[in-house]
Scaffold this motif. Structure first.
Motif, PDB file in Angstrom:
ATOM      1  N   TRP B 177       0.839  -1.165   0.124  1.00 26.84           N
ATOM      2  CA  TRP B 177       0.010  -0.097   0.085  1.00 26.84           C
ATOM      3  C   TRP B 177       0.825   1.272  -0.102  1.00 26.84           C
ATOM      4  O   TRP B 177       1.495   1.321   0.903  1.00 26.84           O
ATOM      5  CB  TRP B 177      -0.913  -0.047   1.129  1.00 26.84           C
ATOM      6  CG  TRP B 177      -1.793   1.032   1.172  1.00 26.84           C
ATOM      7  CD1 TRP B 177      -2.680   1.354   0.031  1.00 26.84           C
ATOM      8  CD2 TRP B 177      -2.839   1.409   2.447  1.00 26.84           C
ATOM      9  NE1 TRP B 177      -3.606   2.110   0.411  1.00 26.84           N
ATOM     10  CE2 TRP B 177      -3.819   2.257   1.848  1.00 26.84           C
ATOM     11  CE3 TRP B 177      -2.500   1.188   3.787  1.00 26.84           C
ATOM     12  CZ2 TRP B 177      -4.536   2.680   2.801  1.00 26.84           C
ATOM     13  CZ3 TRP B 177      -3.531   1.774   4.573  1.00 26.84           C
ATOM     14  CH2 TRP B 177      -4.486   2.610   4.148  1.00 26.84           C
ATOM     15  N   ILE B 178       0.978   1.762  -1.077  1.00 24.71           N
ATOM     16  CA  ILE B 178       1.916   2.862  -1.350  1.00 24.71           C
ATOM     17  C   ILE B 178       1.263   4.368  -1.410  1.00 24.71           C
ATOM     18  O   ILE B 178       0.490   4.500  -2.106  1.00 24.71           O
ATOM     19  CB  ILE B 178       2.673   2.772  -2.354  1.00 24.71           C
ATOM     20  CG1 ILE B 178       3.988   3.511  -2.534  1.00 24.71           C
ATOM     21  CG2 ILE B 178       2.116   2.401  -3.653  1.00 24.71           C
ATOM     22  CD1 ILE B 178       5.237   2.933  -3.280  1.00 24.71           C
ATOM     23  N   PHE B 179       2.004   5.215  -0.645  1.00 20.18           N
ATOM     24  CA  PHE B 179       1.494   6.682  -0.616  1.00 20.18           C
ATOM     25  C   PHE B 179       2.431   7.612  -1.397  1.00 20.18           C
ATOM     26  O   PHE B 179       2.636   8.806  -1.333  1.00 20.18           O
ATOM     27  CB  PHE B 179       1.506   6.980   0.807  1.00 20.18           C
ATOM     28  CG  PHE B 179       0.289   6.645   1.436  1.00 20.18           C
ATOM     29  CD1 PHE B 179       0.363   5.366   2.059  1.00 20.18           C
ATOM     30  CD2 PHE B 179      -0.955   7.222   1.733  1.00 20.18           C
ATOM     31  CE1 PHE B 179      -0.757   4.756   2.665  1.00 20.18           C
ATOM     32  CE2 PHE B 179      -2.078   6.542   2.246  1.00 20.18           C
ATOM     33  CZ  PHE B 179      -1.878   5.317   2.938  1.00 20.18           C
ATOM     34  N   THR B 180       3.349   7.041  -2.221  1.00 19.78           N
ATOM     35  CA  THR B 180       4.475   7.856  -3.016  1.00 19.78           C
ATOM     36  C   THR B 180       3.866   7.879  -4.407  1.00 19.78           C
ATOM     37  O   THR B 180       3.620   6.827  -4.847  1.00 19.78           O
ATOM     38  CB  THR B 180       5.694   7.318  -2.819  1.00 19.78           C
ATOM     39  OG1 THR B 180       6.295   7.070  -1.306  1.00 19.78           O
ATOM     40  CG2 THR B 180       7.012   7.969  -3.511  1.00 19.78           C
ATOM     41  N   SER B 181       3.963   8.819  -4.891  1.00 20.32           N
ATOM     42  CA  SER B 181       3.533   8.880  -6.312  1.00 20.32           C
ATOM     43  C   SER B 181       4.603   8.769  -7.510  1.00 20.32           C
ATOM     44  O   SER B 181       4.636   9.379  -8.321  1.00 20.32           O
ATOM     45  CB  SER B 181       2.966  10.302  -6.579  1.00 20.32           C
ATOM     46  OG  SER B 181       3.896  11.362  -6.727  1.00 20.32           O
ATOM     47  N   ALA B 182       5.485   7.780  -7.051  1.00 25.08           N
ATOM     48  CA  ALA B 182       6.414   7.484  -8.044  1.00 25.08           C
ATOM     49  C   ALA B 182       6.106   6.378  -8.877  1.00 25.08           C
ATOM     50  O   ALA B 182       5.055   5.485  -8.536  1.00 25.08           O
ATOM     51  CB  ALA B 182       7.876   7.096  -7.368  1.00 25.08           C
ATOM     52  N   ASN B 183       6.431   6.128 -10.176  1.00 25.20           N
ATOM     53  CA  ASN B 183       6.169   5.078 -11.069  1.00 25.20           C
ATOM     54  C   ASN B 183       6.804   3.830 -10.473  1.00 25.20           C
ATOM     55  O   ASN B 183       8.182   3.454 -10.594  1.00 25.20           O
ATOM     56  CB  ASN B 183       6.469   5.226 -12.390  1.00 25.20           C
ATOM     57  CG  ASN B 183       6.095   4.313 -13.209  1.00 25.20           C
ATOM     58  OD1 ASN B 183       5.119   3.450 -13.162  1.00 25.20           O
ATOM     59  ND2 ASN B 183       6.632   4.142 -14.549  1.00 25.20           N
ATOM     60  N   ILE B 184       6.313   2.811 -10.034  1.00 28.57           N
ATOM     61  CA  ILE B 184       6.570   1.474  -9.145  1.00 28.57           C
ATOM     62  C   ILE B 184       6.326   0.150  -9.966  1.00 28.57           C
ATOM     63  O   ILE B 184       5.088   0.322 -10.411  1.00 28.57           O
ATOM     64  CB  ILE B 184       6.069   1.510  -8.035  1.00 28.57           C
ATOM     65  CG1 ILE B 184       6.458   2.531  -7.060  1.00 28.57           C
ATOM     66  CG2 ILE B 184       6.296   0.082  -7.369  1.00 28.57           C
ATOM     67  CD1 ILE B 184       7.844   2.817  -6.545  1.00 28.57           C
ATOM     68  N   THR B 185       6.951  -0.518 -10.254  1.00 35.63           N
ATOM     69  CA  THR B 185       6.652  -1.850 -10.856  1.00 35.63           C
ATOM     70  C   THR B 185       6.851  -2.920  -9.693  1.00 35.63           C
ATOM     71  O   THR B 185       7.961  -2.983  -8.835  1.00 35.63           O
ATOM     72  CB  THR B 185       7.447  -2.093 -11.931  1.00 35.63           C
ATOM     73  OG1 THR B 185       8.654  -2.213 -11.741  1.00 35.63           O
ATOM     74  CG2 THR B 185       7.078  -1.294 -13.011  1.00 35.63           C
ATOM     75  N   VAL B 186       6.177  -3.912  -9.859  1.00 34.26           N
ATOM     76  CA  VAL B 186       6.148  -5.076  -8.875  1.00 34.26           C
ATOM     77  C   VAL B 186       6.051  -6.375  -9.586  1.00 34.26           C
ATOM     78  O   VAL B 186       5.440  -6.729 -10.638  1.00 34.26           O
ATOM     79  CB  VAL B 186       5.131  -5.169  -7.838  1.00 34.26           C
ATOM     80  CG1 VAL B 186       5.456  -3.785  -6.770  1.00 34.26           C
ATOM     81  CG2 VAL B 186       3.642  -5.167  -8.309  1.00 34.26           C
ATOM     82  N   PRO B 187       6.682  -7.501  -9.198  1.00 35.70           N
ATOM     83  CA  PRO B 187       6.474  -8.648  -9.815  1.00 35.70           C
ATOM     84  C   PRO B 187       5.014  -9.131  -9.796  1.00 35.70           C
ATOM     85  O   PRO B 187       3.989  -8.567  -8.968  1.00 35.70           O
ATOM     86  CB  PRO B 187       7.266  -9.740  -8.976  1.00 35.70           C
ATOM     87  CG  PRO B 187       7.865  -9.080  -8.052  1.00 35.70           C
ATOM     88  CD  PRO B 187       7.436  -7.667  -7.966  1.00 35.70           C
TER      89      PRO B 187
END
Lengths: 218, 218
Positions: B177-187
DNA sequence: TAGATTGTTAATCGATTAACAATC
DNA sequence: TAGATTGTTAATCGATTAACAATC
């Protein structure tokens, strides 16, 4: 009868606009003159066609084979959201969450400028949080009018939320962004938006539960 | 190709479940045995028929002329969300927003229990925030595994977000659950949900702008 | 029994996706 | 010109709403 929390067209698109804006500003800062819907789609993790549909709302036309002019999109989105010039805003309830919002850099880079905070905690009154002075609730009405504040952020406990909202409305506030999960009503001419942290968590835990919490396979 | 932030059925309904739960728990505490869809609709500011549709998901049947058994709904929703027993969770990034979440009573009443916090600020390491000890990032992997944490809350600055997420995934976390507005990828096997504060504000300011900021008529 | 409230089935509405024509 | 990317029009999909039958 039921006031409907907020009835507006193209809601999903509008909700995505800030993310577009962020990406576009980054590109602009890097000197990228054009951007394609495919690039934006990749960044947003949505489909390119949806990006093009979304951008329709801005009224900006792309150039086939080239893409959209980054700066045009930035200004069009800012204009659409009314974020061209920062809107003066106040924060009511300078507790931990309120203070976090005051310090939230993104928030202050996008559309609003918090010019006053209100709290009834004597320890906080008169102090400055992230450069914003904290006033007692008793000065709410006076300052709302003097500063012509149209938008207020509310982070107070549930039991005082309605009373705070009533005072804000009385003070001429037209839009309320509220982080309290109390049942609030506002007059017809005031709009409000509740931010419900729990709903995001619900989606996540529902998925986690569906998958089975201890499924250790790849 | 595009990983799609999260593909799940009945998303809008699931997002409303926490609000239902809150109302129902209140009623239950007051000793109300039954509740009607009309009452819930009023509280939620939506239509009664939508409430009935939503409640279908819980599998609980109402009684015509009487309503739904409050306690049955509470447990069914808790079960659906996997909130029956609190899920052990960790918080990464104990800055102001992170600290606010730690202290957020509603969050801790609903579904999760934050059992550890991580931050690299030397001033914070070893201290306790709202009863939760702050550990350095270096102990992330070890503690994730020891505490078998499946869900993590991420409140770190954008530039370290991906690296933090990678470490969490490595440590066996299944949901982020992420509150950062960066472009994140996960498996593939990890689910994540971004909480975008700005999107709510966008809706509000778009409405405010549509209405005209200085429309002083009733 | 009469009436209120649920549950079901169909209609509507809006968002997303697909297909493809237009264009630089 | 050829080809990549936009813009348009139609199809699909899912959520909400409406109508009404079922039921305690």
């Amino acid at each position: 009868m039921s006031p409907k929390t907020l009835k507006i067209d193209k809601l999903p698109t509008i909700r995505r606009l800030p993310s577009y804006l962020q990406i576009l500003r980054d590109l602009s800062a890097k000197g990228e003159e054009f951007v394609s819907s495919a690039y934006l789609a990749d960044q947003m993790q949505i489909e390119a066609i949806l990006v093009r549909k979304d951008l329709e709302l801005t009224g900006i036309n792309g150039v086939p084979r080239v893409g959209f002019r980054t700066n045009d999109l930035v200004s069009a989105i800012e204009k659409f959201l009314g974020w061209g010039r920062a809107l003066d805003t106040c924060l009511v309830g300078a507790g931990q969450l309120g203070a976090a919002l005051l310090g939230h850099r993104e928030l202050n880079n996008f559309g609003i400028r918090i010019v006053a905070a209100f709290d009834n905690n004597p320890a906080k009154i008169g102090t400055s949080l992230h450069g914003v002075t904290v006033f007692p609730f008793s000065r709410l009405n006076e300052l709302l009018k003097r500063l012509t504040i149209l938008l207020a952020i509310v982070c107070v406990p549930p039991d005082v939320a309605q009373s705070v909202v009533d005072q804000l409305v009385q003070g001429g506030v037209r839009a309320i962004w509220i982080f309290t999960s109390a049942n609030i009503t506002v007059p017809e001419h005031v709009i409000f938006q509740r931010e419900d942290l729990l709903s995001g968590l619900a989606v996540l835990s529902a998925c986690l539960t569906r998958k089975g919490p201890v499924d250790t396979s790849a």
